[in-house]
Enzyme design. Structure first.
Site, PDB file in Angstrom:
ATOM      1  N   ARG A  52       0.819  -1.213   0.000  1.00  0.00           N
ATOM      2  CA  ARG A  52       0.000   0.000   0.000  1.00  0.00           C
ATOM      3  C   ARG A  52       0.857   1.269   0.000  1.00  0.00           C
ATOM      4  O   ARG A  52       0.402   2.316  -0.462  1.00  0.00           O
ATOM      5  CB  ARG A  52      -0.899   0.024   1.246  1.00  0.00           C
ATOM      6  N   GLU A 165     -12.888   2.491   3.315  1.00  0.00           N
ATOM      7  CA  GLU A 165     -11.910   3.187   4.151  1.00  0.00           C
ATOM      8  C   GLU A 165     -12.104   4.694   4.137  1.00  0.00           C
ATOM      9  O   GLU A 165     -12.522   5.280   3.132  1.00  0.00           O
ATOM     10  CB  GLU A 165     -10.485   2.877   3.677  1.00  0.00           C
TER      11      GLU A 165
END
Length: 214
Positions: A52, A165
């Site tokens: 990520r 998210e």
């Protein structure tokens, strides 16, 4: 498709209890900006976190996922289940060691912090990123709050949507923590003791409605 948006909108981040004193004092940092702390306990998937770090957000001038502090919109994340079971090689830990740091989206907005949010797991190719709170109705709130979120024949996308998210740029200061959720009374006493030592007043909840721990 649009979904009714809850009021207020809460976001949650899970951390190891040993990291809580530093969070109460200094807040939460993105992985790139986290101060070096040899005692910090990482509870996630190391490979996923590394992947990520340099993954670009598909919006102009929003940088990479590694520039943001990630929160989920709901409790009972797949990551918490992996921590409980040790699935995918993640270090297995008792759930009582895991603490939720909870904030209201309104608090983040009023503080003027830069944010972006998604309708699913941030690295999935189907996931869409949003900049405006007007798009909160794109979140599948029923799935986000669900305890059982596995994909099924009639809905193969549940797990992605469960992991929607809310990402805050670089840092969330400690004064923006609106609540802390713990597993049991013993942990509530532990957290309240830390808060008293630091002269902080934050509401501490014990697994509300039995909806935060597996």
């Amino acid at each position: 498709m649009s979904f009714p948006v809850p009021e207020p909108v809460w976001i949650h981040r899970i951390v190891h209890e040993q990291n809580l004193p530093d969070i109460i004092r200094h807040g939460m940092f993105c992985r790139r900006a986290i101060p070096a702390d040899p005692n910090y306990i990482f509870i996630g998937d190391n490979q996923l976190t590394q992947d990520r770090h340099d993954h670009p957000i598909p919006l102009d001038n929003y940088g990479n996922l590694g520039d943001y502090v990630p929160f989920y919109f709901g409790p009972l994340s797949p990551m918490l289940l992996n921590i409980k079971t040790g699935h995918r090689g993640i270090t297995k830990r008792p759930q009582e060691e895991i603490i939720y740091i909870s904030c209201k989206v309104d608090s983040i907005v009023k503080a003027g912090l830069r944010f972006v949010f998604t309708d699913g797991q941030a690295k999935d190719r189907l996931t869409v990123f949003y900049q405006s709170l007007n798009d909160l109705d794109k979140i599948d709130w029923d799935v986000v709050k669900a305890k059982y979120w596995y994909n099924a024949e009639d809905d193969w996308d549940r797990q992605r949507r469960k992991q929607a998210e809310f990402l805050v740029y670089e840092k969330v200061t400690a004064n923006l923590i609106d609540a802390i959720v713990v597993f049991n009374k013993e942990k509530a006493d532990f957290v309240n003791g830390l808060l008293n030592q630091e002269g902080r007043s934050i509401r501490v909840h014990i697994n509300p409605d039995n909806r935060f721990y597996y």
